[in-house]
Design a protein around this motif. Structure first.
Motif, PDB file in Angstrom:
ATOM      1  N   LYS A 107       4.412   0.226  11.290  1.00  0.00           N
ATOM      2  CA  LYS A 107       5.152  -0.773  10.530  1.00  0.00           C
ATOM      3  C   LYS A 107       4.711  -0.723   9.074  1.00  0.00           C
ATOM      4  O   LYS A 107       3.557  -0.985   8.759  1.00  0.00           O
ATOM      5  CB  LYS A 107       4.901  -2.174  11.088  1.00  0.00           C
ATOM      6  CG  LYS A 107       5.635  -2.480  12.380  1.00  0.00           C
ATOM      7  CD  LYS A 107       5.449  -3.938  12.767  1.00  0.00           C
ATOM      8  CE  LYS A 107       6.234  -4.259  14.036  1.00  0.00           C
ATOM      9  NZ  LYS A 107       6.059  -5.670  14.426  1.00  0.00           N
ATOM     10  N   ASN A 108       5.617  -0.349   8.201  1.00  0.00           N
ATOM     11  CA  ASN A 108       5.354  -0.388   6.761  1.00  0.00           C
ATOM     12  C   ASN A 108       6.173  -1.525   6.186  1.00  0.00           C
ATOM     13  O   ASN A 108       7.403  -1.514   6.277  1.00  0.00           O
ATOM     14  CB  ASN A 108       5.725   0.943   6.124  1.00  0.00           C
ATOM     15  CG  ASN A 108       4.825   2.057   6.615  1.00  0.00           C
ATOM     16  OD1 ASN A 108       3.632   2.033   6.403  1.00  0.00           O
ATOM     17  ND2 ASN A 108       5.410   3.032   7.302  1.00  0.00           N
ATOM     18  N   ILE A 109       5.485  -2.489   5.610  1.00  0.00           N
ATOM     19  CA  ILE A 109       6.114  -3.759   5.260  1.00  0.00           C
ATOM     20  C   ILE A 109       6.037  -3.992   3.752  1.00  0.00           C
ATOM     21  O   ILE A 109       5.018  -3.733   3.118  1.00  0.00           O
ATOM     22  CB  ILE A 109       5.410  -4.927   5.985  1.00  0.00           C
ATOM     23  CG1 ILE A 109       5.413  -4.696   7.496  1.00  0.00           C
ATOM     24  CG2 ILE A 109       6.061  -6.259   5.628  1.00  0.00           C
ATOM     25  CD1 ILE A 109       6.784  -4.549   8.096  1.00  0.00           C
ATOM     26  N   ILE A 110       7.150  -4.490   3.208  1.00  0.00           N
ATOM     27  CA  ILE A 110       7.165  -4.952   1.825  1.00  0.00           C
ATOM     28  C   ILE A 110       7.348  -6.471   1.831  1.00  0.00           C
ATOM     29  O   ILE A 110       8.313  -6.992   2.387  1.00  0.00           O
ATOM     30  CB  ILE A 110       8.303  -4.301   1.022  1.00  0.00           C
ATOM     31  CG1 ILE A 110       8.123  -2.780   0.963  1.00  0.00           C
ATOM     32  CG2 ILE A 110       8.343  -4.885  -0.395  1.00  0.00           C
ATOM     33  CD1 ILE A 110       6.899  -2.317   0.210  1.00  0.00           C
ATOM     34  N   ILE A 111       6.395  -7.166   1.217  1.00  0.00           N
ATOM     35  CA  ILE A 111       6.466  -8.619   1.067  1.00  0.00           C
ATOM     36  C   ILE A 111       6.899  -8.907  -0.370  1.00  0.00           C
ATOM     37  O   ILE A 111       6.372  -8.320  -1.313  1.00  0.00           O
ATOM     38  CB  ILE A 111       5.093  -9.265   1.343  1.00  0.00           C
ATOM     39  CG1 ILE A 111       4.620  -8.916   2.766  1.00  0.00           C
ATOM     40  CG2 ILE A 111       5.139 -10.776   1.141  1.00  0.00           C
ATOM     41  CD1 ILE A 111       3.178  -9.263   3.029  1.00  0.00           C
ATOM     42  N   GLY A 112       7.826  -9.819  -0.524  1.00  0.00           N
ATOM     43  CA  GLY A 112       8.295 -10.165  -1.866  1.00  0.00           C
ATOM     44  C   GLY A 112       8.219 -11.650  -2.125  1.00  0.00           C
ATOM     45  O   GLY A 112       8.459 -12.462  -1.225  1.00  0.00           O
ATOM     46  N   THR A 113       7.873 -11.999  -3.342  1.00  0.00           N
ATOM     47  CA  THR A 113       7.890 -13.414  -3.725  1.00  0.00           C
ATOM     48  C   THR A 113       9.228 -13.753  -4.360  1.00  0.00           C
ATOM     49  O   THR A 113       9.940 -12.884  -4.869  1.00  0.00           O
ATOM     50  CB  THR A 113       6.768 -13.729  -4.732  1.00  0.00           C
ATOM     51  OG1 THR A 113       6.991 -12.970  -5.928  1.00  0.00           O
ATOM     52  CG2 THR A 113       5.405 -13.411  -4.154  1.00  0.00           C
ATOM     53  N   ALA A 114       9.570 -15.032  -4.328  1.00  0.00           N
ATOM     54  CA  ALA A 114      10.772 -15.530  -4.998  1.00  0.00           C
ATOM     55  C   ALA A 114      10.526 -16.988  -5.343  1.00  0.00           C
ATOM     56  O   ALA A 114       9.752 -17.667  -4.670  1.00  0.00           O
ATOM     57  CB  ALA A 114      11.990 -15.388  -4.096  1.00  0.00           C
TER      58      ALA A 114
END
Length: 628
Positions: A2-9
């Protein structure tokens, strides 16, 4: 893996950058102006160590309304969103816009993070939490966890980490690596001693050092000299990772933010896209047909005109099929998500999903177009491929083109093509080209109509010469494709081939009593017959002389060696046989020798030899001819 990108908003100054530092220890504001003003302007990047030893990439996006474009550039590859809301201010305009953008981009998972908990009391915090729950109703965050934290005291940070770990472990899907890789470029810079480097989120596939790449839409070619993930050199990178790619032989000026680095021939460029358009529920504008908008796809911002295909306007909360006609070329894929903002003033109005990445220009309110788009949105893989075949059969596009067009993985695409051929929905032209059976039926009707008219005008001829039929039946440069379709219609007993002519299967050339008379006149002329005009003058009562003459040529009974010289087939064959025997014996034949063999004048011998030269039967060498 699992390669995950977390993003803020979230809204400006609600503590996104401070939150990332508290989670990771990494400061994402890197440029001087960001540090001076205390706000994020460009995308920032960090990573979070996961319990299994892997790292999740984190993207810090700008919150200020002026930098929504930069926010959009980072939002496209996000798997898990942290919607950041400050406890002392609550839901704000940019919070609402960012939530709308995340929803339009179909971000699958998220957590609501309430920052600055240390700045409010519990009663106020409870009011803010209730307000947030009302604001996120009907969105993908309606049932999301809500975690209050303080990035300064550290309160709640560990709880947030555990919530992130749990969500990744339980829900986030593993990326599909069995597709060609693709990276939208969100940063470009030069590194001394290395050259040009780009960064972006590897949104699909896997790439390794040495792989060839194409930059879209410019189609510049390069190769991967070096790869880095989280500032470490790697030999291979996978979808879901933030990647820095050192591209060989390119200057920084060769690239633009928003370009796409991808496998060669894995994408098409386009000036139009078909879409399912959804307008945000809180949009205060009515969007009219032909409105000018900004399209945001990946890190690209392109001006476009929206053509509403089944209505004149669309309002808040509504959806419809539309076509975007772009002012610049872009590279996209079917299934990609996008966001639309109003031309001026810049405000997010909606977005949706791409249904066709390289469509034809559509007429509005066309039931067939709307039905096709419905299939492309809701149909099975088989139905989507069938629809693509219907669209592109007239172009005889390759299977590789159609596979890219439908964005269906190759193995599944090939299986469905075989099923379509087996149930006779599709017809295989060759290894690379398959057409829809509806188009084959259209071609059959075209051939029947054309030959019916031809037979009516030329009842004495066996049919249309095959070369003439090819050029009139189907204007396509690959004659092998035309012949394959013709042969198919012959096998289906729609057409037949007679004496090198194409005719309708049940057609029979009419006989004419004058045919035998004219044929005999040329036969009596031997190797030196009279011209057609002279023979016509001998038979003034034959009113259809030209039609009869043409039928004799079409049937092969007369050979037109020159415009005014026609030999009967018996004498033509005899001349050819004599010439071949002479060349086999002497190695060549001269004009004088041919004249003597035919026992005629130089004029007829020249006409025959030059006819053979044009047909590549003989070749002139000096003053003589040899067999080719």
């Amino acid at each position: 893996m699992k390669n995950i990108i977390i993003g803020t908003a979230g809204h400006v100054d609600h503590g996104k950058t401070a939150l990332i530092k508290a989670l990771t220890g990494i400061e994402t504001d890197r440029i001087k102006e960001e540090k001076k003003r205390g706000i994020t302007i460009e995308l920032g990047f960090a990573y979070l160590d996961l319990p299994d030893g892997e790292k999740a990439g984190i993207i810090d996006v700008p919150g200020h309304e002026k930098f929504v474009k930069n926010m959009l550039a980072g939002a496209g590859g996000i798997d898990l969103a942290l919607l950041v809301i400050a406890a002392d201010e609550g839901f704000m305009p940019q919070t609402r816009e960012h939530l709308g953008i995340l929803s339009l981009l179909n971000i699958p998972e998220g957590i609501i993070v309430i920052t600055k908990k240390d700045m409010v009391d519990e009663d106020w915090l409870e009011v803010v939490c209730d307000d947030i729950r009302n604001e996120v109703k009907g969105t993908f965050l309606e049932n999301a966890q809500m975690i209050p934290v303080s990035s300064y005291t550290g309160e709640g940070i560990e709880e947030l980490k555990q919530a992130i770990f749990q969500l990744i472990d339980q829900k986030t899907q593993i990326k599909n690596l069995d597709v060609p890789f693709r990276i939208p470029i969100d940063r470009i810079f030069s590194v001394e001693g290395f050259g040009t480097v780009i960064t972006g989120t590897l949104i699909e596939g896997k790439m390794k050092v040495g792989d060839p790449v194409t930059i879209y839409p410019s189609r510049i070619e390069s190769r991967i000299r070096n790869l880095q993930v989280h500032s470490h050199d790697v030999e291979e990178a996978y979808a879901g990772q933030r990647v820095a790619v050192n591209l060989a032989g390119l200057k920084k000026s060769d690239l633009n933010k928003g370009d796409v680095v991808a496998v060669p021939d894995s994408m098409h460029t386009t000036m139009m896209i078909d879409i399912k358009l959804t307008i945000l529920k809180d949009c205060e504008r009515e969007i009219l047909n032909a409105t000018r908008l900004h399209l945001y796809h990946g890190a690209r911002d392109v001006l476009c005109k929206v053509v509403l295909l089944d209505r004149d306007s669309i309002s808040a909360g509504e959806s419809c099929y539309a076509q975007l006609r772009l002012e610049e070329e872009i590279a996209v894929k079917t299934g990609d998500r996008f966001v639309l903002r109003f031309y001026s003033p810049l405000e997010t109005i909606g977005g949706g999903v791409i249904l066709d990445s390289n469509p034809f220009k559509h007429k509005r309110n066309d039931p067939q177009v709307l039905e096709s788009l419905n299939i492309k949105e809701n149909g099975s893989d088989k139905e989507k491929i069938s629809a693509a075949l219907k669209d592109y059969s007239s172009r005889f596009e390759t299977l590789s083109f159609l596979q890219v067009q439908t964005a269906i993985p190759k193995e599944q695409f090939d299986q469905q093509i075989q099923k379509l051929i087996k149930d006779k929905t599709a017809f295989r032209i060759n290894d690379n080209v398959v057409i829809h059976s509806d188009y084959l039926s259209h071609l059959k009707d075209t051939a029947v109509k054309m030959l019916t008219a031809y037979h009516e005008e030329n009842p004495l001829r066996d049919g249309m010469k095959r070369d003439e039929f090819r050029s009139k039946f189907l204007k396509y440069e690959d004659m092998a494709v035309v012949d394959k379709i013709t042969d198919s219609l012959v096998n289906r007993k729609v057409l037949k081939i007679v004496n090198g002519c194409v005719a309708l299967y049940d057609f029979e050339a009419q006989t004419d009593n004058n045919q035998e008379l004219i044929e005999k006149a040329f036969q009596e002329g031997g190797f030196a017959p009279e011209s057609p005009d002279q023979i016509a003058a001998r038979f003034p009562k034959i009113k259809n002389f030209k039609a009869v003459l043409d039928s004799l040529v079409s049937s092969g009974k007369l050979i037109r060696v020159e415009d005014k010289i026609l030999l009967h087939i018996d004498y033509y064959n005899k001349a050819l046989e004599m010439a071949k025997e002479s060349i086999e014996k002497n190695g060549q034949i001269t004009l004088a020798e041919m004249r003597d063999l035919m026992g005629t004048s130089r004029k007829f011998a020249v006409a025959v030899l030059e006819y053979w030269d044009r047909r590549n039967i003989t070749k002139k060498v000096g003053d003589a001819r040899v067999l080719k």
